[in-house]
Structure formats: C-alpha cells, structure tokens
Design a protein around this motif. Structure first.
Motif, PDB file in Angstrom:
ATOM      1  N   PHE A  89       5.006  -1.010   2.950  1.00  0.00           N
ATOM      2  CA  PHE A  89       3.984  -0.426   2.756  1.00  0.00           C
ATOM      3  C   PHE A  89       2.840  -0.346   3.011  1.00  0.00           C
ATOM      4  N   PHE A  90       2.859  -1.324   2.696  1.00  0.00           N
ATOM      5  CA  PHE A  90       1.768  -2.343   2.821  1.00  0.00           C
ATOM      6  C   PHE A  90       0.918  -1.915   4.216  1.00  0.00           C
ATOM      7  N   GLU A  91       1.838  -1.821   5.057  1.00  0.00           N
ATOM      8  CA  GLU A  91       1.241  -1.728   7.035  1.00  0.00           C
ATOM      9  C   GLU A  91       0.875  -0.243   6.573  1.00  0.00           C
ATOM     10  N   SER A  92       1.723   0.654   6.317  1.00  0.00           N
ATOM     11  CA  SER A  92       1.218   1.773   6.575  1.00  0.00           C
ATOM     12  C   SER A  92      -0.373   2.056   5.821  1.00  0.00           C
ATOM     13  N   LEU A  93      -0.811   0.905   5.480  1.00  0.00           N
ATOM     14  CA  LEU A  93      -2.125   1.588   4.285  1.00  0.00           C
ATOM     15  C   LEU A  93      -3.147   0.717   4.773  1.00  0.00           C
ATOM     16  N   GLY A  94      -2.026   0.241   6.345  1.00  0.00           N
ATOM     17  CA  GLY A  94      -3.615  -0.803   7.562  1.00  0.00           C
ATOM     18  C   GLY A  94      -4.114  -1.889   6.896  1.00  0.00           C
ATOM     19  N   LEU A  95      -3.141  -2.644   5.584  1.00  0.00           N
ATOM     20  CA  LEU A  95      -3.438  -3.973   5.382  1.00  0.00           C
ATOM     21  C   LEU A  95      -2.030  -5.038   6.214  1.00  0.00           C
ATOM     22  N   PRO A  96      -2.214  -5.611   5.916  1.00  0.00           N
ATOM     23  CA  PRO A  96      -1.046  -6.619   6.308  1.00  0.00           C
ATOM     24  C   PRO A  96      -0.092  -7.470   5.937  1.00  0.00           C
TER      25      PRO A  96
END
Length: 143
Positions: free
Chosen positions: A44-51
């Motif tokens: 989910f974090f990666e889907s937001l563009g976060l590491p």
C-alpha cells in the motif's frame, strides 16, 4: 499562578489524552500487522509512491509509540515521530475529501489526531506516567 486542583485536572486530562491516543495507535499498528499484513501494508505504501521501508517505520511508530504513550514513557519525544506519521496519513488521505467515511477515508481524522498529538506534546505525560530516571536525564524536558 495555578492552584493544585487546576494542576491535577491538567495532569489527569493529559493522562486521558495520552492513554486514549496510545490505544488508538496500538489498534492502528496491530491492524496493519494482523489484517492488512506487513507485506500488504508495504504494498500500500508503495502504491502511494512511498518507499516500502516507510511501512515498517510506521508500524514500529504506531506499536512502540502507542505503548510508550500508554505507559507515559518519553511522551514528548514519542509524540514528534507520531505527529510525522499522522501528517503522512493526512497527505495520503487528502484526495479522498473531508470525512473519513468517504471512500478511501477522508482527511479530517488524521488532521484531528495530529492536533491531539500536538496537545499531548505540549502537555507532557500528565498523571500516572512511568518515570525512567535514565530516560529523563537523556531526554530532559522531552521525557
């Protein structure tokens, strides 16, 4: 100059705020571990563009910070990263509208909780806090 009853009321208010906020952080951290799962939270974090690493930091902050708030250990120092987590949550929910009942959750709850955590930062631990002298020496006024 405040009276003892005013000071005690403030200490009890700080206690109630920190414990309820701590319980909420524990619940949110545990939700990420037990329901969403750690790999799901990372995705989910990666889907937001976060590491993806931010997911681990968030889970650690919510579980560890929640426990520290409940116990009253290093409350001011713990509040700072928790406010950062809440501002990140606010950012993640900005596009979903105001109310948290919106699809994807709105941003009013993370904003409100960030403000509550800021009040906890200002008030300190309050009543019934676990005092660790070594931590008090290291953190000083942020203990």
């Amino acid at each position: 100059m405040s009276t003892n009853s005013e000071t005690n009321s403030t200490d009890y208010a700080a206690f109630v705020l920190r414990v309820t906020s701590g319980v909420a952080f524990l619940a949110h951290g545990w939700l990420k571990v037990s329901v969403f799962t750690i790999p799901g939270t990372v995705a989910f974090f990666e889907s937001l563009g976060l590491p993806g690493f931010f997911a681990y930091l968030t889970i650690l902050a919510e579980l560890g910070g929640g426990l520290a708030l409940i116990l009253g250990v290093g409350v001011r120092a713990v509040s700072i990263p928790l406010i950062a987590v809440l501002l990140g949550s606010l950012w993640a929910h900005l596009g979903n509208g105001w109310t948290f009942s919106n699809s994807g959750g709105g941003w009013e709850f993370p904003l409100f909780w960030a403000l509550i955590q800021t009040v906890i930062l200002m008030l300190g631990a309050g009543a019934y806090a676990l005092r660790l002298p070594v931590l008090d020496r290291i953190l000083g006024k942020f203990a």
